[in-house]
Design an enzyme around this catalytic site. Structure first.
Site, PDB file in Angstrom:
ATOM      1  N   TYR A  33       0.889  -1.288  -0.060  1.00 14.18           N
ATOM      2  CA  TYR A  33      -0.117  -0.036   0.107  1.00 14.18           C
ATOM      3  C   TYR A  33       0.860   1.234   0.022  1.00 14.18           C
ATOM      4  O   TYR A  33       1.935   1.046   0.218  1.00 14.18           O
ATOM      5  CB  TYR A  33      -1.110  -0.141   1.252  1.00 14.18           C
ATOM      6  CG  TYR A  33      -0.105   0.318   2.547  1.00 14.18           C
ATOM      7  CD1 TYR A  33       0.591  -0.544   3.197  1.00 14.18           C
ATOM      8  CD2 TYR A  33      -0.396   1.519   3.140  1.00 14.18           C
ATOM      9  CE1 TYR A  33       0.919  -0.336   4.606  1.00 14.18           C
ATOM     10  CE2 TYR A  33      -0.065   2.002   4.457  1.00 14.18           C
ATOM     11  CZ  TYR A  33       0.885   0.971   5.230  1.00 14.18           C
ATOM     12  OH  TYR A  33       1.521   1.246   6.031  1.00 14.18           O
ATOM     13  N   ARG A  52       8.091   4.008  -4.685  1.00 11.54           N
ATOM     14  CA  ARG A  52       8.314   3.013  -3.651  1.00 11.54           C
ATOM     15  C   ARG A  52       7.081   1.988  -3.797  1.00 11.54           C
ATOM     16  O   ARG A  52       7.406   0.620  -3.663  1.00 11.54           O
ATOM     17  CB  ARG A  52       8.112   3.733  -2.029  1.00 11.54           C
ATOM     18  CG  ARG A  52       8.257   2.608  -1.098  1.00 11.54           C
ATOM     19  CD  ARG A  52       8.134   3.363   0.111  1.00 11.54           C
ATOM     20  NE  ARG A  52       7.010   3.862   0.609  1.00 11.54           N
ATOM     21  CZ  ARG A  52       6.668   4.810   1.638  1.00 11.54           C
ATOM     22  NH1 ARG A  52       7.633   5.099   2.253  1.00 11.54           N
ATOM     23  NH2 ARG A  52       5.476   5.099   1.608  1.00 11.54           N
ATOM     24  N   ARG A 101      -8.322 -20.484  -1.751  1.00 10.22           N
ATOM     25  CA  ARG A 101      -7.065 -20.443  -0.794  1.00 10.22           C
ATOM     26  C   ARG A 101      -5.935 -21.491  -1.064  1.00 10.22           C
ATOM     27  O   ARG A 101      -6.302 -22.471  -1.053  1.00 10.22           O
ATOM     28  CB  ARG A 101      -7.444 -20.455   0.713  1.00 10.22           C
ATOM     29  CG  ARG A 101      -6.352 -20.189   1.477  1.00 10.22           C
ATOM     30  CD  ARG A 101      -7.068 -20.156   3.093  1.00 10.22           C
ATOM     31  NE  ARG A 101      -5.955 -19.744   4.100  1.00 10.22           N
ATOM     32  CZ  ARG A 101      -5.155 -20.767   4.708  1.00 10.22           C
ATOM     33  NH1 ARG A 101      -5.414 -21.799   4.575  1.00 10.22           N
ATOM     34  NH2 ARG A 101      -4.091 -20.415   5.778  1.00 10.22           N
ATOM     35  N   LYS A 151       6.429  -2.113   1.793  1.00  7.28           N
ATOM     36  CA  LYS A 151       5.168  -1.556   2.508  1.00  7.28           C
ATOM     37  C   LYS A 151       4.070  -2.575   2.259  1.00  7.28           C
ATOM     38  O   LYS A 151       3.152  -2.236   1.487  1.00  7.28           O
ATOM     39  CB  LYS A 151       4.880  -0.065   1.963  1.00  7.28           C
ATOM     40  CG  LYS A 151       4.077   0.682   2.743  1.00  7.28           C
ATOM     41  CD  LYS A 151       4.381   2.273   2.596  1.00  7.28           C
ATOM     42  CE  LYS A 151       3.113   3.208   3.321  1.00  7.28           C
ATOM     43  NZ  LYS A 151       3.322   3.105   4.636  1.00  7.28           N
ATOM     44  N   GLU A 183      12.255   2.594  14.314  1.00  7.23           N
ATOM     45  CA  GLU A 183      11.048   3.374  13.703  1.00  7.23           C
ATOM     46  C   GLU A 183       9.985   3.520  14.452  1.00  7.23           C
ATOM     47  O   GLU A 183       9.940   2.725  15.630  1.00  7.23           O
ATOM     48  CB  GLU A 183      10.934   3.102  12.432  1.00  7.23           C
ATOM     49  CG  GLU A 183      10.234   1.890  12.027  1.00  7.23           C
ATOM     50  CD  GLU A 183      10.083   1.457  10.536  1.00  7.23           C
ATOM     51  OE1 GLU A 183      10.045   2.573   9.711  1.00  7.23           O
ATOM     52  OE2 GLU A 183       9.992   0.479  10.026  1.00  7.23           O
ATOM     53  N   LEU A 207      11.192   1.051   7.011  1.00  5.24           N
ATOM     54  CA  LEU A 207      10.409   1.430   5.781  1.00  5.24           C
ATOM     55  C   LEU A 207      11.322   2.858   5.337  1.00  5.24           C
ATOM     56  O   LEU A 207      11.728   3.535   6.076  1.00  5.24           O
ATOM     57  CB  LEU A 207       9.063   1.983   6.093  1.00  5.24           C
ATOM     58  CG  LEU A 207       8.201   2.262   4.650  1.00  5.24           C
ATOM     59  CD1 LEU A 207       8.079   0.911   3.910  1.00  5.24           C
ATOM     60  CD2 LEU A 207       7.120   3.128   4.874  1.00  5.24           C
TER      61      LEU A 207
END
Ligand code: PDD
Length: 287
Positions: A33, A52, A101, A151, A183, A207
């Protein structure tokens, strides 16, 4: 008026937007995301977020849902349709819906990625009162997986961290690994000591913040000294000031760590100045 969201080529009222129960984003957190802020109806650091996103997709061997130009057009269309002056655009790409799945990745020629975007309106986003008082944080163990540079939508531990912070009556948590700060739960962390800005070097441990990259560039241009290295939580508690950066908080001063007030206990001059420069310069470059 209902919000208009984007799902796989369609702009729909949010009540009508659907994604399959077999989508790998839902079943496996197999998705990435981006969050891009909007100020004055324009996108901040869009090119950085797109770069990114493409890197996250490459690292996970996930197909790109569309071109960068199409992504920009979708962002702009959503901002316009929802009348967003200040706020955020959330974008998510997942490995799609293979119809069942299975741990094995589906064939990308058969299963197309899912692309979802929506806006969040946040009037006065850049004038947040919190920036004037600063955040208080606690430190917690960093028990996340080893590819924090990607991310992904695996945000359970960051959510738990925010809940620990909330329970402790503070604003956020800093994550600690081997005594070193990695972070914040959803932001990059910095300390300032003797006028030097110290923030952890880039690696798979954190990140690679788009706001971080811009802030470090602006700091260098303003002749500020930046040291990209790890720092301990004890060093942080003895710092003159601290701050975090992210697309939604911009540059947010941190005034207290684990109950220890930093400096005067008020937002420091370096964080305050960097917030001003970041907002000013990013607005100039906004698209
Ligand atoms: N979070 N570190 C982590 C773990 C993050 O989740 C984020 C962003 C950052 C800052 O990156 P950037 O400057 O590119 O926003 C650092 C976003 C805002 C979120 O999850 O909402």
């Amino acid at each position: 008026m209902s919000r208009i969201v984007y799902v796989n080529g369609d702009y729909l009222p949010e009540e009508e937007a659907v994604v399959s129960v077999f989508d790998r984003g839902f079943l496996m957190a197999d998705g990435v995301y981006e969050v891009t802020s909007v100020l004055g109806g324009k996108l901040i650091d869009f090119a950085g977020h797109t770069a990114r996103l493409n890197r996250s997709l490459r690292e996970l061997d996930m197909a790109s849902p569309c071109s960068d130009e199409e992504l920009l057009a979708i962002h702009r269309e959503l901002v316009a349709r929802n009348g967003i002056e200040d706020g955020l655009v959330y974008l998510q790409v997942t490995r799609g819906n293979p119809g069942d799945r299975d741990f094995v990745f589906p064939d990308p020629k058969v299963t197309k990625p899912t692309l979802v975007l929506f806006t969040q309106s946040k009037p006065g986003l850049a004038d947040s009162p919190a920036a004037k008082t600063g955040w208080k944080v606690i430190s917690i163990d960093d028990i996340r997986w080893g590819r924090r540079d990607i991310k992904t939508t695996q945000l359970l531990y960051p959510s738990m961290g925010k809940m620990m912070a909330k329970k402790a009556g503070v604003d956020d948590a800093w994550l600690i690994e081997d005594g070193l700060v990695t972070e914040g739960t959803s932001n990059n962390a910095y300390i300032v000591k003797g006028g030097r800005i110290i923030t952890r070097q880039l690696s798979n441990d954190i990140l690679h913040g788009i706001t971080r990259a811009a802030v470090l560039r602006f700091a260098a241009e303003a002749q500020m000294v930046v040291e990209e290295r790890s720092f301990t939580i004890d060093e942080a508690k003895a710092a003159d000031e601290a701050f975090v950066t992210s697309a939604s908080a911009f540059v947010m001063p941190v005034v207290e760590i684990d109950g220890v007030a930093l400096g005067s206990g008020k937002p420091g001059p370096v964080a305050t100045r960097l917030r001003e420069i970041y907002l000013e310069e990013s607005l100039k470059a906004a698209v």
